[in-house]
Design a protein around this motif. Structure first.
Motif, mmCIF file in Angstrom:
data_model
loop_
_atom_site.group_PDB
_atom_site.id
_atom_site.type_symbol
_atom_site.label_atom_id
_atom_site.label_comp_id
_atom_site.label_asym_id
_atom_site.label_seq_id
_atom_site.Cartn_x
_atom_site.Cartn_y
_atom_site.Cartn_z
ATOM 1 N N ASN A 125 -2.444 8.639 4.208
ATOM 2 C CA ASN A 125 -1.279 7.765 3.784
ATOM 3 C C ASN A 125 -0.781 8.554 2.718
ATOM 4 O OD1 ASN A 125 0.754 5.772 4.057
ATOM 5 N ND2 ASN A 125 -0.448 4.599 2.275
ATOM 6 N N ALA A 126 -1.266 9.248 1.832
ATOM 7 C CA ALA A 126 -0.787 9.800 0.541
ATOM 8 C C ALA A 126 -0.123 11.197 1.299
ATOM 9 C CB ALA A 126 -1.650 10.081 -0.333
ATOM 10 N N VAL A 145 -12.994 10.990 -0.587
ATOM 11 C CA VAL A 145 -12.396 11.532 -1.324
ATOM 12 C C VAL A 145 -10.767 10.980 -1.166
ATOM 13 C CG1 VAL A 145 -10.963 13.949 -1.622
ATOM 14 C CG2 VAL A 145 -13.378 13.702 -1.217
ATOM 15 N N LEU A 146 -10.487 10.944 -0.029
ATOM 16 C CA LEU A 146 -9.043 10.337 0.367
ATOM 17 C C LEU A 146 -8.974 8.760 -0.141
ATOM 18 C CD1 LEU A 146 -8.621 12.197 3.556
ATOM 19 C CD2 LEU A 146 -7.399 12.685 1.528
ATOM 20 N N GLU A 170 0.872 -1.246 0.100
ATOM 21 C CA GLU A 170 0.082 0.080 0.035
ATOM 22 C C GLU A 170 0.797 1.301 -0.087
ATOM 23 O OE1 GLU A 170 -3.450 0.230 2.513
ATOM 24 O OE2 GLU A 170 -3.612 -1.997 2.546
ATOM 25 N N LYS A 171 2.264 1.092 -0.228
ATOM 26 C CA LYS A 171 2.725 2.420 -0.067
ATOM 27 C C LYS A 171 2.407 3.285 -1.144
ATOM 28 C CE LYS A 171 7.188 0.961 -1.636
ATOM 29 N NZ LYS A 171 7.230 -0.558 -1.640
ATOM 30 N N ALA A 172 2.316 4.540 -0.748
ATOM 31 C CA ALA A 172 1.960 5.322 -1.977
ATOM 32 C C ALA A 172 2.984 5.390 -3.042
ATOM 33 C CB ALA A 172 1.478 6.894 -1.182
ATOM 34 N N LEU A 208 -0.558 11.686 13.447
ATOM 35 C CA LEU A 208 -1.479 10.744 12.553
ATOM 36 C C LEU A 208 -1.124 9.219 12.841
ATOM 37 C CD1 LEU A 208 -1.081 13.082 9.119
ATOM 38 C CD2 LEU A 208 -3.141 12.553 10.617
ATOM 39 N N THR A 209 0.185 9.138 12.985
ATOM 40 C CA THR A 209 0.384 7.544 13.309
ATOM 41 C C THR A 209 0.010 7.142 14.307
ATOM 42 O OG1 THR A 209 2.453 8.348 13.647
ATOM 43 C CG2 THR A 209 2.334 7.254 11.574
#
Lengths: 160, 826
Positions: B791-792, B475-476, B276-278, B779-780
């Protein structure tokens, strides 16, 4: 007259270039007379086809169904076509589509040099706001001054 | 010579109007024979089976033909039509569309009862209830299936209830326009019939939350089972019914095999675990924002917020453009621009002032402009007034020409209310090699056919936002799809069998999201217990494969019909039904495809564009009608919020569309306007009966359009507000908002900043470096569950932070140091 063509709904729709559902819808909305004949034997005749073609011309000129309905002012579903053997034509239709061989009266309007607009008399009226709008729009499309000059028009009769 | 057809139909209207004044549309003159609509459903895991019951009664003295246009979900597999008249039940057959109509028309002319269900579009149906005798009642039942999707443990069910007035583009030929007129229902501000709902839902895991952004609901929940109905009993058919479920577990992947008419059909759901890495490769993102009149009110406000959030999720190196469209299209910049702080600020400022003021919905020219070097400007003088910058000669270094862009990510925000869907979808399909569409359906009555179709045809994804529904996660989520790589070169091995898979075109596989695909197995070749269904694809540089565990369900009509629905869609959109192995669609002309479509449709009794359901009710001679039935087109309600008529979320708006100016109907004034939530007690497992009322009182005063509704802003979680502060390069500024979330004052944080070890070149960024590390840590540690949302932005922030080479006192890793400082307060 007995050899006048009789059409099923599918055949009529195909000839007029519309859907079968539209034929039924137009009958229900009073735009088209109900089919002739009773029940299992119901059928459509040339007058139905003519009327559908008239409707199509008006649609192509940008008229909505509502506008077309109000144009055919008298509700014609009140006067169904009796059968092929009878006098086919209702009074409203008579002025536009007399019995075969048909002739019709056309308006010929000169829009500009080399450009004419032909309109069926009875369906369109010379000088009506609708006819004027049409002329106006064509002149605009041609890139001319939309104000229409003195009408140069004449009526001519032609075989359909 | 005799003519049994009634000759006095012109009198019908007058006759009818005199009677029964009770059941009429508020602004109509004709009686309305539709008494009410009931929707009942059963959701088992992912398969929902719904029955829509429409009750008609002829209250006139003449026989009538009632015609009702109504919507269903675009994916619906409509698999049954029944009519109950008194004790008699008649069941419909699927027949070729024209043949079905001719049967209907013939029965009508013979005075029999006749019933016809047509699919005018995949989400737009019309039923004709013919020759209903005076005082006669008929109950029509329409059965359909839909497949739900469990994304991030959430399931969203949506049922449309009314067809919004749609925009008909100018360039459609006269015959197409005439057909549109035929199927367009009359509209009314209020209609005398209502909608009731009952849903019986059962999931594989416990239900945590049930909520509806559209209606107050009553739910009775026990563990993984729930009964849901409207708390008001009956509601107006003026908005979608949206039901959201949160369950405790994601769906377990697998292959369900069901047998039907001696053949096995398989429904596979796989959730491939992807990295899932951006993806930080630069993207060219164009926003296409519907600013037509129908977007006024709640919809445009939601669109503005969505675009702003998207803009902040872009990264340096990206290129972006915003195009508003209506009757014309208006690009915000003369050409796509580089994503810089200055351009972001300029864009956000413009986005905040966007209004739904561009008239019609000419979406196709706006799409086509994407690849044009110099898009033609339809109305220059009009545009010059709006954005003079477009016409200034530009030598900007941060502008790019269309030919620089090899692949476009297009974010479309629309309510989808257009009548040329097919042309628009064809465009999306033929340009999928250079453009992928992420579509947002915004509003209370979105056309899901256009919104889902755009995404499907271009291999993007669609999300729907009902007024009042949380925008940010959607959206995200879309942005995370846009950023992260999709699985490439996907293929499926169906246990070595040659199957007919549907959809033929395997949908894109996004990280963490389920892939659903079906197949029909060859006659006499069932899937054995030991067979393995395997999905293979390339993620990054590596080839991976996933297996689906096979579960035999025995006889299953639902899976077979779902396969048929998808196979029909493939044939309708131009794909043949493919047999695996050849990887080719079946050879054949469009005639062959049409024959195949009709054959599948009839065999599985699923309606399609080429077929209809028809029923002829034989009658005793005395019950045959002798006169032509009077047409009664059922008026339908205009979607709430359409053209800003009423603001659903923020109460009653001041804006009334010019064409519909006048008083807002009473029943709309009484509407509640927020998210109605029902939380079940999944933990105790006890049965709860809860009736939820509107949480926010209706705002009677007008909310002028364009001003954001502050009351709704205050409900935004802190991490979303934080994400909105992200700068173009990924950094964050030290702000009060950030400080308050750390629990320290700004002054304290400024002191921390002075202790950081920083390159002299970044001296002035000291506070920004600290703020960025703080935001990432928050956030984390405090919004870990919302990782897909941030994530992005996080990846962007991390990249920026690394570029500064900064560290904590004593060269300690900056993030570690910040986390240490924050932990006592956590």
């Amino acid at each position: 007259m007995s050899d006048s063509p009789r059409y099923g709904i599918g055949e009529l729709a195909d000839l007029a270039g519309i859907s079968r559902r539209a034929v039924r819808f137009y009958v229900q909305r009073g735009l088209l007379p109900p089919p002739a004949g009773a029940g299992r034997g119901h059928y459509y005749i040339t007058e139905h086809l003519d009327r559908l073609r008239q409707i199509k011309v008006l649609q192509e000129a940008g008229l909505s169904l509502e506008a077309i309905i109000s144009r055919f002012a008298t509700p014609i579903h009140a006067r169904p076509i009796q059968s092929c053997d009878e006098n086919l034509v209702t009074p409203t239709l008579a002025t536009q589509t007399p019995s075969r061989p048909t002739s019709s009266l056309w308006l010929r309007l000169q829009i500009a040099d080399g450009c004419e607009l032909h309109l069926r008399s009875g369906t369109f009226r010379l000088g009506s706001p609708q006819t004027q709008r049409l002329q106006h729009a064509i002149r605009q499309l041609l890139g001319l001054d939309p104000r229409f000059p003195e009408n140069k028009s004449q009526e001519e009769s032609s075989d359909e | 010579m005799s003519n049994p057809i009634n000759t006095s139909n012109s009198a019908v209207t007058a006759d009818a109007v005199e009677q029964n004044s009770g059941l009429r549309a508020a602004d109509g003159k004709e009686p309305v024979p539709l008494l009410g609509v009931r929707v009942s459903g059963r959701l088992l895991g992912l398969i929902a089976e719904w029955v829509v019951t429409q009750r008609y009664r002829n209250i006139e003295k003449k026989p009538i033909e009632a015609v009702y246009a109504f919507p269903l979900p675009e994916a619906a597999a409509v698999c049954g039509l029944q009519v109950k008249i008194g004790d008699n039940v008649f069941t419909g057959d699927v027949e070729e569309r024209e043949a079905a109509f001719e049967r209907y028309d013939k029965a009508m002319s013979e005075g029999k009862g006749a019933y016809l269900l047509d699919a005018e579009r995949p989400n737009y149906f019309q039923i004709s209830v013919g020759n209903l005798l005076p005082e006669q009642e008929a109950e029509i039942e329409i059965r359909f299936l839909v497949l739900a999707k469990n994304v991030d443990r959430c399931i969203r069910l949506a049922l449309p209830t009314t067809i919004s007035p749609r925009y008909t583009p100018k360039d459609l030929p006269a015959d197409v326009r005439a057909e549109i007129e035929r199927i367009t229902p009359p509209y009314a501000d209020a209609v005398p019939y209502g909608l009731s709902l009952s849903l019986d839902a059962e999931f594989a895991s416990a239900i945590k939350v049930i909520e509806s952004p559209s209606h107050p609901i009553r739910s009775e929940t026990t563990g993984n089972h729930a009964n849901i109905s409207f708390s008001q009993g009956e509601v107006a058919l003026d908005r979608d019914v949206v039901l959201l479920f949160e369950v405790s577990e994601p769906n377990s992947a697998g292959a369900m095999v069901g047998s039907w008419k001696g053949r096995d059909h398989v429904l596979v759901e796989l959730i491939p675990a992807l990295d899932e890495k951006a993806l930080m490769t630069p993207r060219a993102v164009t926003f296409l924002l519907d600013c037509s009149g129908s977007m006024k009110g709640d919809s445009i406000e939601q669109a503005r917020r969505s675009v702003e959030l998207c803009l902040r999720s872009l990264s340096e190196g990206d290129i972006f453009q915003i195009i508003r469209f209506g009757s014309n299209f208006v690009p915000m910049f003369a050409a796509p621009r580089s994503y810089t702080q200055a351009n972001l600020d300029e864009a956000v400022k413009m986005v905040r002032s966007i209004q739904a003021d561009l008239g019609g919905t000419e979406i196709l020219p706006a799409l086509e402009s994407l690849f044009q070097e110099k898009p033609p400007v339809p109305d220059k003088t009009f545009l010059e007034k709006l954005i003079p910058s477009v016409f200034r000669p530009s030598n900007r270094k941060d502008e790019h020409s269309a030919s620089d862009i090899k692949f476009h990510d297009l974010v479309v925000l629309t309510d989808g209310q257009v009548n040329n869907e097919t042309k628009v979808l064809d465009w999306a399909k033929s340009n999928r090699h250079q453009c992928r569409i992420f579509c947002f359906g915004i509003g209370a009555g979105v056309s899901d056919f256009l919104v889902k179709g755009l995404a499907r045809e271009s291999r993007g994804e669609a999300e729907f936002i009902f007024p009042g529904e949380r925008i940010e996660p959607k959206v995200l989520r879309q942005f995370s799809r846009l950023r992260t790589p999709v699985l490439r070169d996907v293929s499926i091995d169906w246990g070595g069998l040659s199957v007919e898979a549907a959809p033929v075109d395997i949908p894109p596989v996004f990280a963490g999201e389920p892939l659903q695909i079906t197949a029909r197995l060859p006659q006499g070749q069932p899937l054995t217990e030991s067979a393995v269904i395997r999905l293979t694809g390339i993620d990054g540089e590596q080839r991976h494969s996933w297996e689906a565990k096979i579960r035999h369900l025995g006889e299953s009509e639902a899976i077979a019909r779902w396969w048929a629905r998808l196979a029909i869609r493939d044939l309708e959109s131009g794909f043949g039904v493919a047999r695996t192995g050849s990887n080719q669609t079946r050879p054949g002309t469009s005639d062959a495809k049409k024959r195949n479509l009709i054959a599948i449709s009839k065999e599985y009794q699923i309606i399609s564009s080429e077929t209809s359901f028809v029923i002829v009710e034989e009658r005793t001679p005395e019950n045959l009608t002798q006169e032509q039935a009077v047409l009664r087109r059922i008026p339908v309600a205009i979607t709430v919020g359409w053209h800003g008529r009423t603001q659903i979320k923020a109460g009653i708006g001041a804006q009334a569309g010019a064409a519909f100016a006048g008083d807002v109907p009473i029943f709309l004034r009484k509407r509640a306007q927020t998210v109605f939530k029902s939380v079940s007690s999944a933990v105790t497992g006890e049965s709860q009966k809860t009736v939820f009322k509107s949480c926010i009182s209706v705002q009677q005063a007008a909310t002028p359009e364009g001003k954001s509704d502050q009351s709704s802003e205050s409900n935004i979680p802190w991490y979303l507000t934080l994400l909105q502060e992200a700068r173009a390069n990924g950094s964050f500024m030290l702000s009060k908002m950030l400080a308050s979330n750390t629990g320290f004052s700004i002054d304290e944080l400024r002191k921390w900043a002075t202790t950081l070890i920083i390159d002299s070149s970044h001296e002035s960024d000291r506070e920004t470096i600290l703020a960025t590390a703080l935001a990432m840590s928050l956030l984390t540690n405090r919004a870990a569950e919302e990782k897909p949302l941030w994530n992005a932005v996080y990846t962007k922030a991390l990249r920026w932070l690394k570029s500064t080479n900064a560290s904590g006192p004593g060269k300690i890793d900056l993030i570690e140091w910040v986390e240490g400082k924050l932990s006592p307060r956590a």
